[in-house]
Write a protein that holds these residues in place. Structure first.
Motif, PDB file in Angstrom:
ATOM      1  N   ILE A   1       0.844  -1.205   0.000  1.00  0.00           N
ATOM      2  CA  ILE A   1       0.000   0.000   0.000  1.00  0.00           C
ATOM      3  C   ILE A   1       0.874   1.248   0.000  1.00  0.00           C
ATOM      4  N   VAL A   2       1.900   1.263   0.885  1.00  0.00           N
ATOM      5  CA  VAL A   2       2.759   2.456   0.983  1.00  0.00           C
ATOM      6  C   VAL A   2       3.477   2.707  -0.338  1.00  0.00           C
ATOM      7  N   SER A   3       4.051   1.645  -0.928  1.00  0.00           N
ATOM      8  CA  SER A   3       4.789   1.836  -2.181  1.00  0.00           C
ATOM      9  C   SER A   3       3.857   2.279  -3.294  1.00  0.00           C
ATOM     10  N   GLY A   4       2.627   1.717  -3.316  1.00  0.00           N
ATOM     11  CA  GLY A   4       1.675   2.120  -4.352  1.00  0.00           C
ATOM     12  C   GLY A   4       1.312   3.586  -4.239  1.00  0.00           C
ATOM     13  N   VAL A   5       1.041   4.032  -3.008  1.00  0.00           N
ATOM     14  CA  VAL A   5       0.678   5.444  -2.814  1.00  0.00           C
ATOM     15  C   VAL A   5       1.829   6.352  -3.221  1.00  0.00           C
ATOM     16  N   LEU A   6       3.070   5.983  -2.809  1.00  0.00           N
ATOM     17  CA  LEU A   6       4.232   6.812  -3.139  1.00  0.00           C
ATOM     18  C   LEU A   6       4.435   6.887  -4.652  1.00  0.00           C
TER      19      LEU A   6
ATOM     20  N   THR B   1      10.614  16.393  -6.690  1.00  0.00           N
ATOM     21  CA  THR B   1       9.529  15.752  -5.940  1.00  0.00           C
ATOM     22  C   THR B   1       9.041  14.480  -6.626  1.00  0.00           C
ATOM     23  N   GLY B   2       8.762  14.590  -7.938  1.00  0.00           N
ATOM     24  CA  GLY B   2       8.237  13.428  -8.641  1.00  0.00           C
ATOM     25  C   GLY B   2       9.203  12.264  -8.637  1.00  0.00           C
ATOM     26  N   MET B   3      10.476  12.576  -8.982  1.00  0.00           N
ATOM     27  CA  MET B   3      11.480  11.502  -9.025  1.00  0.00           C
ATOM     28  C   MET B   3      11.683  10.880  -7.652  1.00  0.00           C
ATOM     29  N   ALA B   4      11.823  11.746  -6.616  1.00  0.00           N
ATOM     30  CA  ALA B   4      12.108  11.216  -5.279  1.00  0.00           C
ATOM     31  C   ALA B   4      10.951  10.345  -4.794  1.00  0.00           C
ATOM     32  N   LEU B   5       9.707  10.751  -5.072  1.00  0.00           N
ATOM     33  CA  LEU B   5       8.565   9.960  -4.615  1.00  0.00           C
ATOM     34  C   LEU B   5       8.507   8.614  -5.334  1.00  0.00           C
TER      35      LEU B   5
ATOM     36  N   PHE C   1      20.767   5.779  -2.939  1.00  0.00           N
ATOM     37  CA  PHE C   1      21.883   6.584  -3.453  1.00  0.00           C
ATOM     38  C   PHE C   1      21.440   7.431  -4.644  1.00  0.00           C
ATOM     39  N   LEU C   2      20.633   6.825  -5.515  1.00  0.00           N
ATOM     40  CA  LEU C   2      20.143   7.557  -6.691  1.00  0.00           C
ATOM     41  C   LEU C   2      19.302   8.753  -6.251  1.00  0.00           C
ATOM     42  N   ILE C   3      18.421   8.543  -5.252  1.00  0.00           N
ATOM     43  CA  ILE C   3      17.576   9.644  -4.759  1.00  0.00           C
ATOM     44  C   ILE C   3      18.441  10.760  -4.190  1.00  0.00           C
ATOM     45  N   LEU C   4      19.451  10.392  -3.394  1.00  0.00           N
ATOM     46  CA  LEU C   4      20.318  11.410  -2.795  1.00  0.00           C
ATOM     47  C   LEU C   4      21.039  12.206  -3.877  1.00  0.00           C
ATOM     48  N   PHE C   5      21.567  11.490  -4.883  1.00  0.00           N
ATOM     49  CA  PHE C   5      22.272  12.166  -5.973  1.00  0.00           C
ATOM     50  C   PHE C   5      21.351  13.144  -6.693  1.00  0.00           C
ATOM     51  N   LEU C   6      20.125  12.693  -6.999  1.00  0.00           N
ATOM     52  CA  LEU C   6      19.217  13.558  -7.751  1.00  0.00           C
ATOM     53  C   LEU C   6      18.775  14.744  -6.911  1.00  0.00           C
TER      54      LEU C   6
END
Lengths: 93, 147
Positions: free
Chosen positions: B8-13, B47-51, B71-76
């Motif tokens: 559920i959490v991953s789907g919402v994100l 926002t879109g990418m990180a979510l 790591f990818l999220i932090l870099f972006l």
């Protein structure tokens, strides 16, 4: 199912960004849209990897992110400092 | 139980991230000006990418893929604002005017429009000397290197 819906949304977003890349009045508009298309490609690769149950695609997204940002900064530096040819011509003088 | 919760959490994100990404792309089409488009682009790029990517990390669970995604999220998250800033600075240096300055000039009337353009130009000229001392050492160092 959720992954497929997200993949579809990102694909539609990339199509919209492509319109801006073609129509953008200035070079910077095109560069901005190209950068966002690169980000969309990262998302597409990641989502497709998880959709087909192959999370190894994440390595590709890391490489793609690095190349994307290096490319954008290279083009920006090019527009800021002028072309390389000018510099070489200046040095030749 | 935790499986369902993670789903559920991953789907919402992921869905929220896809919505943000699509909103940013619509902003690309709708916005009138480069600098407003930068605003829309930063929405989709951070926002879109990180979510979406954090949703995928929750989907992956405690695996190597999740670590790579973090790591990818932090870099972006670090590089997105840096790219936006560099693009805006390069556009201003190349002479792209923000739409607000032009509208201001149009509101003052055609006679005073030239005045506003002048003030914009002078404000740029005022800002320019700040840049010059930064640039001159570069040039001198280049010349020094050449010698």
């Amino acid at each position: 199912m959720i992954l497929f819906a997200a993949l579809l949304a990102v694909l539609v977003a990339v199509v919209l960004m492509t319109f801006r890349t073609v129509a953008g009045p200035t070079t910077f508009d095109r560069l901005l849209a190209a950068n966002s298309i690169g980000n969309g490609a990262i998302l597409i690769v990641a989502l497709y990897g998880f959709l087909t149950e192959r999370p190894d695609f994440i390595d590709l997204t890391l490489t793609y992110a690095l190349l994307n940002y290096v490319g954008v900064f290279a083009v920006l530096k090019f527009f800021r400092a002028g072309s390389e040819d000018e510099e070489q011509a200046e040095e030749a003088r | 139980m935790t499986d369902i919760l993670a789903n559920i959490v991953s789907g919402v994100l992921i869905l929220a991230g896809a919505g943000f990404f699509l909103t940013g792309a619509i902003g690309f089409i709708r916005m009138p000006d480069l600098f407003t488009r930068l605003h829309a682009a930063s929405l989709s790029d951070t926002t879109g990418m990180a979510l979406i990517l954090s949703g995928l990390a929750v989907h992956a669970g405690f695996t190597v893929a999740a670590v790579k995604l973090v790591f990818l999220i932090l870099f972006l998250l670090f590089m997105g604002p840096a790219t936006t800033h560099a693009l805006a600075a390069a556009a201003l240096a190349a002479g792209v005017k923000p739409l607000g300055a032009m509208r201001h000039a149009a509101k003052k009337g055609p006679g005073k429009a030239a005045d506003t353009v002048k003030t914009v130009a002078t404000s740029e000229a005022k800002a320019a000397p700040k840049k010059v001392p930064k640039n001159t050492p570069k040039n001198t160092s280049k010349k020094g290197r050449r010698r």
